[in-house]
Design a protein around this motif. Structure first.
Motif, PDB file in Angstrom:
ATOM      1  N   THR A 252       1.344   1.450   8.772  1.00 46.56           N
ATOM      2  CA  THR A 252       2.235   0.335   8.448  1.00 46.56           C
ATOM      3  C   THR A 252       2.515  -0.432   9.730  1.00 46.56           C
ATOM      4  O   THR A 252       2.840   0.170  10.751  1.00 46.56           O
TER       5      THR A 252
ATOM      6  N   VAL B  84       4.859   2.070   1.065  1.00 46.72           N
ATOM      7  CA  VAL B  84       5.778   2.626   0.059  1.00 46.72           C
ATOM      8  C   VAL B  84       6.491   3.854   0.628  1.00 46.72           C
ATOM      9  O   VAL B  84       7.693   4.057   0.399  1.00 46.72           O
ATOM     10  N   ASN B  85       5.764   4.679   1.395  1.00 47.74           N
ATOM     11  CA  ASN B  85       6.374   5.849   2.029  1.00 47.74           C
ATOM     12  C   ASN B  85       7.477   5.442   2.999  1.00 47.74           C
ATOM     13  O   ASN B  85       8.561   6.034   3.018  1.00 47.74           O
TER      14      ASN B  85
ATOM     15  N   LYS C 206       4.347   9.929   7.625  1.00 45.13           N
ATOM     16  CA  LYS C 206       3.119   9.688   6.858  1.00 45.13           C
ATOM     17  C   LYS C 206       2.810   8.195   6.740  1.00 45.13           C
ATOM     18  O   LYS C 206       1.662   7.770   6.801  1.00 45.13           O
ATOM     19  N   GLY C 207       3.873   7.392   6.586  1.00 40.59           N
ATOM     20  CA  GLY C 207       3.681   5.973   6.338  1.00 40.59           C
ATOM     21  C   GLY C 207       3.527   5.102   7.556  1.00 40.59           C
ATOM     22  O   GLY C 207       2.772   4.116   7.539  1.00 40.59           O
TER      23      GLY C 207
ATOM     24  N   ASN D 192       0.820  -1.215   0.000  1.00 46.05           N
ATOM     25  CA  ASN D 192       0.000   0.000   0.000  1.00 46.05           C
ATOM     26  C   ASN D 192       0.859   1.272   0.000  1.00 46.05           C
ATOM     27  O   ASN D 192       2.086   1.223   0.164  1.00 46.05           O
ATOM     28  N   LYS D 193       0.188   2.408  -0.155  1.00 50.91           N
ATOM     29  CA  LYS D 193       0.873   3.689  -0.270  1.00 50.91           C
ATOM     30  C   LYS D 193       1.685   4.013   0.981  1.00 50.91           C
ATOM     31  O   LYS D 193       2.798   4.542   0.896  1.00 50.91           O
ATOM     32  N   GLU D 194       1.131   3.698   2.154  1.00 51.73           N
ATOM     33  CA  GLU D 194       1.815   4.002   3.412  1.00 51.73           C
ATOM     34  C   GLU D 194       3.117   3.222   3.530  1.00 51.73           C
ATOM     35  O   GLU D 194       4.148   3.755   3.952  1.00 51.73           O
TER      36      GLU D 194
END
Length: 292
Positions: A232, A6-7, A227-228, A2-4
């Motif tokens: 996560t 990836v951050n 942010k992530g 997911n995007k988180e």
């Protein structure tokens, strides 16, 4: 992924590649680089706060004396971490910086046990013992303690433990931490400038650009992490974390030709065994929690 996540992954990759950036500033006095890093990190975060129209949060933070003391302590710890890391890279000891971040989670666990009365499992105690043996082998092999690695790893572990109590966004937090030590940084820069120790005029154009960019280089990974990490899992984050020291190790050996000696090999072997046990224990606990 997911995007988180990836951050978080992006944060660790950027941290792992940071030696390349600081190596380009190896010709500049490390304390001067640290002072400018504080200044430009503060300015960069302040700019982000203004763009996000989050000035009220920053203003309110200045009214909370307890919070200010926390930011001061965080500012001191992260300054120590940044300064020693810059020195370590500049003096050709990237392997020691890599070792620092291999040991960092183990320091965090130990701090949790000693100061927050968290109970450690047998595997966690074994991990800490293995890491200690690895460090002692380095002491015997080289006749000296890898103090730079210990200072970097321990300062960041203490910083992380104190940061748990801070709820502000990453840019506000970093801004306040750097503001708390900004007077010292400015005094040193002024002394260096007017005393002829290190002046902007004596720097190469590329060095000036890099010093200005150090604010963004420092802050962006921390913002990605902030942010992530909220969405996560700790286990995923803990496993991905080792991308950072692994990249640093590869850079030190393959790019900057640092010697990977037999003593290095034995020390890292013990620390990596400790890391494997630590990750295994984390996965075991996560699986148990998920089943319950």
């Amino acid at each position: 992924m997911n995007k988180e996540t990836v951050n978080v992954l992006g944060c660790y990759i950027l941290w792992g590649l940071l030696p390349v950036f600081w190596k380009l500033l190896a010709g500049v006095n490390s304390v001067y680089v640290l002072a400018q890093r504080i200044v430009f990190s503060c300015l960069f975060c302040f700019l982000v706060i203004v763009l996000k129209k989050n000035g009220k949060v920053l203003k309110d933070t200045f009214r909370d004396k307890k919070e200010l003391r926390t930011y001061l302590l965080c500012g001191i710890l992260i300054t120590i971490n940044w300064g020693v890391y810059i020195l370590t890279v500049a003096t050709g000891k990237i392997l020691e910086a890599s070792l620092a971040y291999d040991m960092n989670p183990l320091f965090s666990v130990l701090i949790g046990a000693l100061f927050f009365k968290e109970k450690l499992s047998a595997l966690q105690w074994t991990s800490i013992a293995l890491a200690f043996v690895g460090v002692m082998i380095s002491v015997v092999g080289y006749g000296q303690v890898p103090y730079l690695a210990i200072i970097i790893g321990l300062s960041f572990a203490l910083y992380g433990a104190i940061k748990k109590g801070i709820k502000a966004d990453s840019e506000v937090s970093i801004c306040m931490e750097t503001v708390s030590v900004l007077p010292i940084a400015l005094i040193f820069i002024g002394w260096a400038q007017f005393g002829g120790f290190t002046t902007f005029a004596s720097l190469k154009p590329i060095e000036i650009v890099l010093l200005i960019a150090s604010g963004a280089v420092t802050s962006i990974p921390l913002m990605l992490f902030a942010k992530g990490i909220k969405k996560t899992s700790i286990v995923t984050s803990g496993i991905l974390m080792y991308i950072n020291p692994t990249l640093q190790l590869l850079l030190g050996v393959l790019v900057y030709n640092e010697a990977f000696t037999k003593t290095n090999g034995i020390t890292f072997a013990f620390v990596w065994c400790a890391v494997i046990l630590f990750v295994f224990d984390s996965l075991k606990k996560h699986k148990k929690t998920a089943l319950n």
